[in-house]
Design a protein around this motif. Structure first.
Motif, PDB file in Angstrom:
ATOM      1  N   ALA A  78       6.046  75.167  61.246  1.00  0.00           N
ATOM      2  CA  ALA A  78       7.273  75.611  60.598  1.00  0.00           C
ATOM      3  C   ALA A  78       7.773  76.857  61.292  1.00  0.00           C
ATOM      4  CB  ALA A  78       7.049  75.884  59.109  1.00  0.00           C
ATOM      5  N   VAL A 123       5.517  78.014  54.140  1.00  0.00           N
ATOM      6  CA  VAL A 123       6.771  77.437  54.619  1.00  0.00           C
ATOM      7  C   VAL A 123       7.919  77.910  53.733  1.00  0.00           C
ATOM      8  CG1 VAL A 123       8.027  75.323  55.112  1.00  0.00           C
ATOM      9  CG2 VAL A 123       5.539  75.404  55.444  1.00  0.00           C
ATOM     10  N   VAL A 159      10.819  72.438  60.002  1.00  0.00           N
ATOM     11  CA  VAL A 159       9.430  72.002  59.955  1.00  0.00           C
ATOM     12  C   VAL A 159       9.179  70.851  60.919  1.00  0.00           C
ATOM     13  CG1 VAL A 159       9.096  72.757  57.581  1.00  0.00           C
ATOM     14  CG2 VAL A 159       9.903  70.431  58.017  1.00  0.00           C
TER      15      VAL A 159
END
Length: 209
Positions: free
Chosen positions: A207, A118, A124
């Motif tokens: 994400a 991420v 997210v």
């Protein structure tokens, strides 16, 4: 010791607000100098973005089994906390022996995922639960609502970004954050006072850059 999970929201204001809609903003950073429009926000904690949660995913609402071994235990400057992450069928469990506080934000990967890393600017999709270290109360939980939320990491409080950025999608993580990385001025509608350390249990579902 106070064992808390998604079902223990101590503030009736938080309960009603969180059930109404997901119009929180982690970027709200706890200032009381909010305008009238934000005062009508349906969430006491103001933690998540106003974006609609993904209907295809869900956060488990079942209570976790008691008596298991926590995946993370942390002794704070005062008090201590024990965290067990969520599973596919149960919500996380956070046990606070308080008042719990930390002087440095600490992140723990409870269960590593195997998805992409991420980025710190990603948007997210997560399930999460927030607990106040001062009294062990749950001030907000997407597990309680059964639905994940999505938001950009560039628009959240620093402690939440530190917990998620650099993790792999699919990971379950926990963070114990200082007041400075959460709500240094407090967030009265969520029962958060200036100086309160916060604990989050988070499941990273997706994400996008």
């Amino acid at each position: 010791m106070a064992a808390v999970n998604f079902s223990r929201v101590s503030s009736p204001v938080a309960l009603a607000a969180c059930a109404a809609a997901l119009t929180m903003s982690l970027a709200a950073c706890g200032s009381d100098k909010e305008n009238a429009a934000s005062a009508t926000s349906s969430s006491a904690a103001e933690l998540v973005s106003t974006e609609t949660p993904a209907a295809a995913s869900a956060c488990p609402t079942a209570a976790p089994a008691s008596g298991g071994t926590p995946e993370w235990t942390l002794a704070g400057t005062t008090g201590n906390v024990a965290v067990t992450g969520s599973t596919d069928t149960t919500a996380p469990l956070v046990t606070v022996d308080g008042p719990f506080s930390v002087t440095e934000t600490q992140v723990q990967t409870l269960k590593p995922g195997d998805g992409p890393v991420v980025a710190d600017t990603a948007t997210v999709l997560v399930c999460y639960m927030g607990v106040n270290g001062r009294d062990g109360s749950v001030f907000d939980s997407s597990y309680d609502r059964g639905a994940p939320v999505d938001f950009p990491l560039t628009g959240v409080v620093p402690g939440f970004q530190k917990a998620i950025a650099g993790q792999n999608v699919g990971s379950t993580v926990a963070v114990a954050m200082t007041s400075a990385d959460g709500y240094p001025e407090g967030q009265p509608r969520a029962g958060i006072q200036p100086g309160d350390s916060l604990v989050f249990a988070i499941k990273i579902l997706d994400a996008t850059s």
